[in-house]
Design an enzyme around this catalytic site. Structure first.
Site, PDB file in Angstrom:
ATOM      1  N   GLU A 119      10.067  16.580  14.807  1.00  0.00           N
ATOM      2  CA  GLU A 119      10.583  16.381  13.447  1.00  0.00           C
ATOM      3  C   GLU A 119      10.021  17.488  12.541  1.00  0.00           C
ATOM      4  OE1 GLU A 119       9.216  12.679  11.735  1.00  0.00           O
ATOM      5  OE2 GLU A 119      11.121  12.329  10.739  1.00  0.00           O
ATOM      6  N   LYS A 125       0.880  -1.178   0.000  1.00  0.00           N
ATOM      7  CA  LYS A 125       0.000   0.000   0.000  1.00  0.00           C
ATOM      8  C   LYS A 125       0.917   1.228   0.000  1.00  0.00           C
ATOM      9  CE  LYS A 125      -2.413   3.427   1.916  1.00  0.00           C
ATOM     10  NZ  LYS A 125      -1.704   4.525   1.265  1.00  0.00           N
ATOM     11  N   GLU A 181       9.633   1.308  10.590  1.00  0.00           N
ATOM     12  CA  GLU A 181      10.669   2.312  10.284  1.00  0.00           C
ATOM     13  C   GLU A 181       9.981   3.661  10.440  1.00  0.00           C
ATOM     14  OE1 GLU A 181      13.781   1.850   9.769  1.00  0.00           O
ATOM     15  OE2 GLU A 181      13.966  -0.249   9.178  1.00  0.00           O
ATOM     16  N   CYS A 221      13.730  10.810   6.896  1.00  0.00           N
ATOM     17  CA  CYS A 221      13.706  10.437   8.311  1.00  0.00           C
ATOM     18  C   CYS A 221      15.098  10.504   8.933  1.00  0.00           C
ATOM     19  CB  CYS A 221      13.151   9.027   8.448  1.00  0.00           C
ATOM     20  SG  CYS A 221      14.021   7.877   7.386  1.00  0.00           S
TER      21      CYS A 221
END
Ligand code: NAP
Length: 485
Positions: free
Chosen positions: A386, A180, A255, A289
């Site tokens: 972040e 997906k 992750e 990331c």
């Protein structure tokens, strides 16, 4: 290139070897982030189509797992070759839907393909064990077997490599996959399916389903046929999926987000540190990331580093990623841009100085200026959250102990970086950083040969390297007895 003209363009899902629409015939619009124009649509699938994809994968499983390791390896190798042969077209599709500069897209196709190549080779090396039994008439045999149907949910920031990094090891060991992709970058995933079909994967072995994330995600996480869910994305969604997977006690790989410290000690080569900071911070417009999120520079070299860093950023060219001259593309969407604006405004209100950039780019739309902030305070949101954008906050520090404490003061533990030429310090700091990955004198650490992954709230499991296969394997122990009769 118009994306619709590409021979790799598909606007349907790929389930059980067929290209299908959503049952409802509804679609999702996909836009080019550089100009906000619609580039195409993909099916808006939900639970029923997801169930069918899972069942197709399950039906394909016996044939796929029964193939010899060499046969699976050969098909993966063909897929790799096709990716390389179609590198330019895959890169163009990626830049049009994701926005990254075309050279970065070419780099990602090479990086994504390298996982397929690597795991086509590892497919042949799934070794078991024999273990001495305490009794003489017995033997302990350890077999490694495919876990079963694998679901893979991936983000928009690496539309190709996040798929291959999961699917190549799964397929290599004999697991079928249901993918997906992110709704903002589905065409890279569908192009991979076109090439997988050509490579000769049997029908149902590799499926790509687009649509409503919550419905598809719920089914993938709760359906007992799915034995493993591998997710790359935000920590927020990762936590939700972890809870949902608990219901059927699935294997999971996560992750997730990161908040990388990037440390420059006073014995570092400052020019190298600037190069590393540029690569780590500004690649993919700061939307990775593993991007440097906090740049800590020791007092003595702070001024020199900042001067050279600002100089390097001033040379960046922002614009449509399809233009070869541009080194920074747009942000993925308005929402991401707003978060960047919010973080910069908040940091400045709390005392940070704008060394360069600091606001939206004059191009408008989703473009933000590459930005460096100095004198950033610990209270600023950017110090702990972040940012996922082209903003580099720089902090000053005094000594090694202080900076290790600062660096480790985060719920995240994905990537970290530091620059030093002192061998004692290099060992001490490498061991002290609470991160899954440490780059020493480099701002780029990702490669197929190395184990990628995080600790703490950055995730579970490792992708790539010889360890990347473990997450798709069950260990079965066979005790053979009665051997003396
Ligand atoms: P995201 O919002 O978590 O989305 C990731 C994927 O999850 C997309 O396919 C998304 O689908 C899907 N999703 C969203 N809601 C869901 C739900 N309720 N159930 C199941 N699936 C759902 O993350 P993102 O904004 O795309 O990506 C950025 C994040 O990914 C950052 O935090 C970044 O650090 C992290 N990341 C981590 C790594 C790593 O290796 N550790 C690598 C790359 C990125 P839709 O697109 O349809 O919403």
């Amino acid at each position: 290139m118009k994306i619709t003209e590409s021979k790799l363009y598909r606007d349907k899902c790929y389930i059980n070897g067929e290209w299908i629409e959503a049952d409802s015939r509804e679609t999702i619009s996909v836009n080019n982030p550089a100009n906000l124009e619609e580039i195409g649509t993909v099916p808006k699938c939900e639970t029923a189509e997801t169930k069918r994809a899972i069942e197709a994968a399950n039906e394909a499983w016996p044939e796929w797992r029964a193939k010899s390791a060499r046969q699976r390896s050969d098909i993966l190798r063909k897929w790799f070759n096709l990716m390389i042969d179609n590198k330019e077209e895959l890169a163009q599709i990626m830049t049009i839907e994701q926005g990254k500069p075309i050279n970065e897209s070419r780099g990602e196709i090479g990086y994504g393909a390298s996982f397929v190549e690597w795991f086509s080779e590892e497919a042949k090396r799934i070794y078991g064990d024999t273990i001495p039994d305490p009794l003489t008439d017995r033997r302990i045999i350890v077999l490694k077997q495919p876990v079963g149907v694998v679901a893979s949910i991936t983000p928009w920031n690496f539309p190709n490599a996040m798929i291959t990094r999961k699917c190549a090891p799964a397929l290599a060991v004999g697991c079928p996959v249901v993918i997906k992709p992110a709704s903002q970058t589905p065409f890279s995933a569908l192009a991979l399916a076109v090439l997988a079909e050509k490579a000769g994967f049997p029908k149902g072995t590799l499926n790509v389903i687009t649509g409503k994330a919550s419905a598809i995600g719920d089914e993938l996480a709760s359906n007992p046929i799915v034995r493993k869910l591998s997710f790359t994305g935000s920590t927020e969604i990762g936590k939700i999926l972890l809870q949902k997977c608990a219901g059927t006690v699935k294997k999971v790989s996560m992750e997730l987000g990161g908040h990388a410290p990037f440390i420059v000690f006073d014995d570092a080569n400052i020019d190298d540190a600037v190069t590393g900071a540029m690569q780590s911070k500004f690649r993919n417009t700061g939307q990775t990331c593993v991007c440097a999120n906090r740049i800590y520079v020791q007092e003595k070299v702070h001024e020199e580093f900042c001067k050279k860093f600002v100089d390097a950023v001033s040379k960046m060219k922002v614009g449509d990623g399809l233009n070869e001259e541009n080194s920074s593309g747009p942000m993925i969407d308005e929402h991401s841009l707003s978060k960047v604006e919010e973080h910069v405004e908040d940091a400045v209100a709390l005392g940070a100085k704008v060394a360069i950039g600091g606001s939206k780019h004059s191009l408008g739309l989703n473009f933000y200026q590459p930005t460096i902030l100095t004198e950033v305070t610990p209270q600023a949101k950017i110090t702990t959250e972040e940012t996922f954008g082209p903003v580099a906050p720089v902090y000053k520090f005094k000594d090694e102990k202080e900076v290790i404490d600062l660096a480790n003061n985060s719920p995240y533990g994905l990537a970290s970086y530091f620059y030093s030429r002192d061998i004692g310090r290099i060992w001490r700091v490498s061991e002290a950083l609470e991160y899954g990955m440490v780059g020493v004198n480099t701002g780029l650490t990702s490669k197929a040969e190395a184990p990628f992954g995080g600790i703490k709230e950055s995730g579970l499991g490792r992708e790539g390297s010889k360890y990347g296969i473990d997450d798709f394997i069950e260990i079965k122990y066979v005790n053979m007895c009665g051997l003396d009769k």
